[in-house]
Design an enzyme around this catalytic site. Sequence first.
Site, short mmCIF file in Angstrom:
data_model
loop_
_atom_site.label_atom_id
_atom_site.label_comp_id
_atom_site.label_asym_id
_atom_site.label_seq_id
_atom_site.Cartn_x
_atom_site.Cartn_y
_atom_site.Cartn_z
N SER A 96 0.86 -1.18 0.00
CA SER A 96 0.00 0.00 0.00
C SER A 96 0.89 1.23 0.00
CB SER A 96 -0.90 0.02 1.24
OG SER A 96 -1.54 1.27 1.37
N TYR A 144 -1.18 -0.35 10.46
CA TYR A 144 -1.41 -0.71 9.05
C TYR A 144 -0.21 -0.29 8.20
CZ TYR A 144 -3.54 -1.08 4.44
OH TYR A 144 -3.81 -1.42 3.13
#
Length: 249
Positions: free
Chosen positions: A144, A154
């Site tokens: 990501s 994350y």
Amino acid sequence: MRFENKIAIVTGAGQGIGEAYARALAREGAAVVVAEISEENGQRVAQEIVGTGGRALFVKTDVSSPESAANLAARAVEVFGGVDLLINNAAIFAGMRRESLLEVDYAYYQRFMEVNMNGALIVTRAVYKLMVERGGGAIVNQSSTAAYEAGNYYKIAKTGLNAITIGLARELGPLNIRVNGVAPGPTDTTATRTSVPPERLQALLSTLPLRRIGTTQDIVNTCLFLLSTDAGWVTGQTWCVDGGAVLKI
């Protein structure tokens, strides 16, 4: 038909970008193992691929479990004869907690990291010997653009995944297995729509050079290239597919 006679595993293929990967590989000739923790979603995707003339198998899979990953590999061999391609896409994202590193429940943090970072390593360890038996293969890890920003667990998981991609590329290259990553920016999926407040998403899109949200097809195009023989001399790279969100030298 770039992937005719190839066997591919896609983890987290029951929805979103993972589902798009599975469908795209099937359209280009691959037999696809839909590795998904949600039985309902995984069965649906596999059945729909078969219903349109493709080859697919659902295997209920928890990527954080070496035993589950071993079962996934065994089922791929049993039904299709081996593994050539792997997309490590599974992650906790939709509905994830958004808490600080200092306050998040540690058991949740551990589970999160096992799935979002270590899952790619666990599944790769389970299948790479099967790729060697077939002369080599290709792996893509789903990262990501969050990996390039400071932030919560994350972002940390995706930064760690990028490092795993580099490490595996070095170790598996001599076995004729390439390992790369794709780092999507904001992409139009159910997970994005339910996890990112609309005002935050619009503010983010207004800063992108290309000024639009990504589509799953944008991400699929890059991933399939990295899996294909057209990328035969590319390994250890994580490609940002993000409308220009991450600009770096």
